[in-house]
Design an enzyme around this catalytic site. Structure first.
Site, PDB file in Angstrom:
ATOM      1  N   ASP A 137       0.826  -1.209   0.000  1.00 23.69           N
ATOM      2  CA  ASP A 137       0.000   0.000   0.000  1.00 23.69           C
ATOM      3  C   ASP A 137       0.860   1.259   0.000  1.00 23.69           C
ATOM      4  OD1 ASP A 137      -2.347   1.467  -0.019  1.00 23.69           O
ATOM      5  OD2 ASP A 137      -2.618   1.422   2.147  1.00 23.69           O
ATOM      6  N   HIS A 180      -3.251   0.570  11.721  1.00 21.71           N
ATOM      7  CA  HIS A 180      -2.912  -0.812  11.415  1.00 21.71           C
ATOM      8  C   HIS A 180      -1.404  -0.983  11.249  1.00 21.71           C
ATOM      9  CE1 HIS A 180      -4.118   1.331   7.637  1.00 21.71           C
ATOM     10  NE2 HIS A 180      -2.895   0.969   7.315  1.00 21.71           N
ATOM     11  N   GLN A 248      -2.796  -5.740   5.972  1.00 23.47           N
ATOM     12  CA  GLN A 248      -2.825  -4.645   6.948  1.00 23.47           C
ATOM     13  C   GLN A 248      -3.787  -5.014   8.074  1.00 23.47           C
ATOM     14  OE1 GLN A 248      -3.660  -1.837   3.697  1.00 23.47           O
ATOM     15  NE2 GLN A 248      -2.060  -0.504   4.516  1.00 23.47           N
ATOM     16  N   ARG A 278       1.506  13.041  10.643  1.00 20.69           N
ATOM     17  CA  ARG A 278       0.244  12.799   9.930  1.00 20.69           C
ATOM     18  C   ARG A 278      -0.373  11.511  10.454  1.00 20.69           C
ATOM     19  NH1 ARG A 278      -1.151   9.622   5.441  1.00 20.69           N
ATOM     20  NH2 ARG A 278      -2.619  10.516   3.933  1.00 20.69           N
ATOM     21  N   ASP A 280      -2.499   8.732  10.026  1.00 22.60           N
ATOM     22  CA  ASP A 280      -3.105   8.083   8.874  1.00 22.60           C
ATOM     23  C   ASP A 280      -4.351   7.300   9.281  1.00 22.60           C
ATOM     24  OD1 ASP A 280      -2.916   7.087   6.031  1.00 22.60           O
ATOM     25  OD2 ASP A 280      -2.805   5.172   7.097  1.00 22.60           O
ATOM     26  N   GLU A 322      -5.604  12.855   8.982  1.00 25.58           N
ATOM     27  CA  GLU A 322      -5.848  12.329   7.642  1.00 25.58           C
ATOM     28  C   GLU A 322      -7.212  11.642   7.677  1.00 25.58           C
ATOM     29  OE1 GLU A 322      -6.220   9.700   4.349  1.00 25.58           O
ATOM     30  OE2 GLU A 322      -5.709   8.839   6.293  1.00 25.58           O
ATOM     31  N   HIS A 391      -0.775  11.808  -3.497  1.00 22.64           N
ATOM     32  CA  HIS A 391      -0.444  10.458  -3.954  1.00 22.64           C
ATOM     33  C   HIS A 391      -1.683   9.597  -4.139  1.00 22.64           C
ATOM     34  CE1 HIS A 391      -1.367   9.772   0.228  1.00 22.64           C
ATOM     35  NE2 HIS A 391      -1.339   8.467   0.021  1.00 22.64           N
ATOM     36  N   ASP A 392      -2.815  10.037  -3.581  1.00 17.80           N
ATOM     37  CA  ASP A 392      -4.018   9.220  -3.505  1.00 17.80           C
ATOM     38  C   ASP A 392      -4.999   9.606  -4.606  1.00 17.80           C
ATOM     39  OD1 ASP A 392      -5.515   7.189  -2.364  1.00 17.80           O
ATOM     40  OD2 ASP A 392      -5.301   7.984  -0.335  1.00 17.80           O
ATOM     41  N   ARG A 516      -3.615   4.221  -8.789  1.00 13.81           N
ATOM     42  CA  ARG A 516      -3.059   5.435  -8.167  1.00 13.81           C
ATOM     43  C   ARG A 516      -1.593   5.640  -8.523  1.00 13.81           C
ATOM     44  NH1 ARG A 516      -4.695   4.309  -2.040  1.00 13.81           N
ATOM     45  NH2 ARG A 516      -3.808   2.312  -2.700  1.00 13.81           N
TER      46      ARG A 516
END
Length: 644
Positions: A137, A180, A248, A278, A280, A322, A391-392, A516
């Protein structure tokens, strides 16, 4: 008064920085936050046996503070003295993959002059810690929170980079994958080996009874590649919650040991020299049967508990939420009621990002304006990260009621946007790809570089100079909006030179099923080496952005003090907003249409733009003459109007 403001006040009364005084200030911060830490902890962990863990937590805070370097402790105090330093107009950021930007950490350090030339002084580095060798990921499946993956260098290389960054007044942000770990993380390995303690660090079950109950209400995050929310581990002979991907494993924060361990990982990351962390996927932190296990009250309490503890140990380090959720929910991550101002200091302005892409496709700003007007004002001590690409993917999480108010069908409008950006309309200039389309509900997301989505790739293919100019104008206009809007602007690496889609991801087994990666290209240093000597789209975009960044830094009114005023324009193609303080004002006007659009000067007078005030469009560096009835803006033109 929130806790951060209280700590700043306390520091102002105790300004000595000697070793003994630093410890005294730690004790003072702990005493100040203790009642809130206690309240949050026992609201989450109310059992009698949890008292033992509370005392372990207090011991942990002192140990972690002892591990923080004197240099960083002094930086903490400087930031307390400065107040809300993260709201400054001087901050301009860039998000990047270290390896795709310039190979490794040493290569990144070599490019600090490049950042300085452009005006970048805030870096978000994508994950650089160890991760599985195959699917991971993009690094968000972590094998370690502190060990650097060998392809980026060593931990020593990273610490050296953080020191160099601080010496140039550069702020550094890294991810903390708080929801995770990977299935190769040390806790997961022990769980797989049969250790009951570590099986309780995750949501693991011997049969499907409880997983089935969770999945009745938990939505699928990646319905194409990872349907469902649980994976069976044959070695462990148990079902484990995997809300994102099968590799994950979701952490079980109902276990207080998990919180204490993760707090240690968080502070150790801060102690390596990270300024902004950040968080996540923080919307997913607390799971509860019968709910969608997102944005739950316990998740907010947990985030605030992290924040209050971090504030005691490292008060100069701040948190970014995030949470890509609707505007009303994102505001909750700044903290509400007792927790107001006591969760995250920064959040992604995902709504602004998605609404800007809607306005590009429709050429109208009606939905954008209506949505922004309906969003409650954020807390005064909070700020946004404003961005157009990352990036997403680009999600289409618009409020259905707002779409209906436009006279549109929510389902059909989302289909139009997917068609517009994902090559289903011959007349569309965009060349994007679909990500995670769900045929059950017609929901999908969009991927692609900013330049390709804004028509530059297609225009270059067609060698159409007019369309190339329009695409460049769109790129600069959208970046101009995030530079002028309240918050920290974050530019995605490559967008500053108009990098196009990278289709080579299809040749890599680990990437080919994740579109992506089309927006995760290698930085084109050959093109960058020619910026000063070649007149092309790369140099035009780079120099245009560099100019806008310089203008932003010279306008203190762009500091984020909740000083933004949206002026709903009578022309539906225009976005108009104002930034003002006691000393000055600036109006930002943007035309989202591919034709010349105008606004009557009488309306400009109504929002305070008067010809006698010696007006100037600071982008063009020209006086703004309002001697006719209409002010005209060229296709995708933007003006920053100031009073001389």
């Amino acid at each position: 008064m929130n806790q951060a403001a209280l700590h700043s006040l306390l520091f102002s009364k105790n300004t000595s920085k000697g070793p003994n005084k630093l410890k005294e200030l730690f004790d003072l911060r702990l005493a100040t936050n203790l009642s809130l830490i206690s309240s949050l902890f026992f609201s989450l962990y109310p059992e009698k046996e949890d008292k033992e863990y509370f005392y372990l937590l207090l011991e942990k805070l002192e140990v972690l503070f002892g591990e923080r370097s004197s240099e960083l402790k002094k930086l903490d105090l400087e930031r307390l003295k400065a107040g809300n330093w993260y709201q400054s107009e001087q901050l301009v950021g860039m998000q990047l993959y270290v390896d795709r930007f310039n190979q490794n950490l040493k290569g990144l350090q070599e490019k600090i002059p490049y950042f300085e030339d452009l005006g970048i002084n805030f870096l978000h580095l994508m994950p650089i810690t160890t991760r599985p060798s195959g699917e991971n990921d993009g690094g968000y499946a972590v094998n370690s929170y502190h060990e650097i993956d060998a392809k980026y260098g060593t931990k020593e290389d990273f610490v050296e980079f953080t020191k160099k960054a601080r010496s140039t007044n550069m702020t550094l942000m890294l991810d903390f994958v708080v929801n995770h770990t990977s299935d190769e993380f040390e806790w997961a390995k022990k769980a797989i080996a049969g250790d009951k303690k570590y099986q309780r660090y995750y949501y693991t079950y011997s049969d499907r009874q409880i997983p089935n109950e969770f999945e009745k209400t938990m939505p699928e995050i990646f319905p194409e590649s990872a349907p469902g929310s649980f994976t069976y581990n044959e070695k462990m002979e148990r079902w484990v919650m995997t809300a994102f991907n099968h590799y994950q494993w979701d952490l079980n924060y109902t276990n207080p040991e998990v919180f204490i361990e993760m707090l240690g990982n968080l502070v150790k990351l801060a102690n390596m020299g990270v300024d902004v962390i950040r968080f996540d996927a923080l919307a997913f932190l607390w799971k509860k049967i019968g709910t969608n296990s997102q944005n739950l009250p316990e998740a907010h309490q947990l985030i605030s508990l992290f924040r209050m503890c971090l504030q005691v140990v490292a008060p100069g380090v701040i948190l970014l939420a995030e949470a890509i959720v609707d505007p009303r929910n994102i505001l909750k991550y700044f903290g509400e009621n007792q927790l107001e101002g006591n969760e995250c200091e920064i959040a992604y302005n995902a709504s602004l990002m998605a609404l800007l892409w809607n306005s590009i496709a429709t050429k109208k700003t009606s939905l954008l304006q209506k949505s922004l007007l309906e969003i409650p004002t954020k807390p005064i001590d909070a700020t946004w990260i404003n961005y157009i690409r990352c990036h997403d993917d680009i999600g289409l999480g618009y409020d259905d009621d707002f779409i209906r108010a436009m006279g549109w069908s929510p389902l059909q409008h989302r289909k139009f946007l997917l068609d517009y950006y994902c090559r289903n309309l011959d007349w569309s200039p965009a060349k994007g790809l679909m990500f995670m389309y769900n045929p059950k509900n017609g929901d999908g997301r969009i991927t692609g570089s900013a330049a390709s989505l804004l028509g530059l790739e297609k225009a270059l293919d067609q060698k159409d100079e007019k369309k190339i100019e329009e695409s460049i104008a769109k790129i600069l206009m959208l970046h101009g909006i995030i530079l002028a809007y309240g918050g920290i602007p974050l530019i995605y690496a490559g967008d500053e030179i108009g990098t196009l889609n990278d289709y080579s991801f299809r040749d890599t087994l680990a990437h080919r099923n994740d579109s992506r990666w089309v927006n995760r290209p290698l930085q084109d240093w050959e093109a960058i080496s020619k910026l000063n000597n070649t007149k092309n789209h790369q140099s035009t975009i780079f120099n245009g952005l560099k100019k806008l960044i310089g203008l932003r830094k010279n306008l203190p009114v762009f500091a984020d003090t909740n000083n933004l005023v949206l002026h709903p324009s009578p022309n539906p193609h225009l976005l108009v907003f104002e930034r003002k303080n006691a000393e000055s004002r600036v109006w930002i006007l943007s035309n989202f249409d591919d034709t010349v659009q105008s606004i009557h000067v009488s309306w400009l007078f109504s929002i305070g733009i008067f010809p006698e005030n010696n007006l100037k469009d600071s982008i063009r560096g020209e006086s703004l003459i309002l001697d006719k009835s209409l002010l005209k803006l060229n296709p995708f033109q933007q003006m920053w109007v100031i009073e001389n």
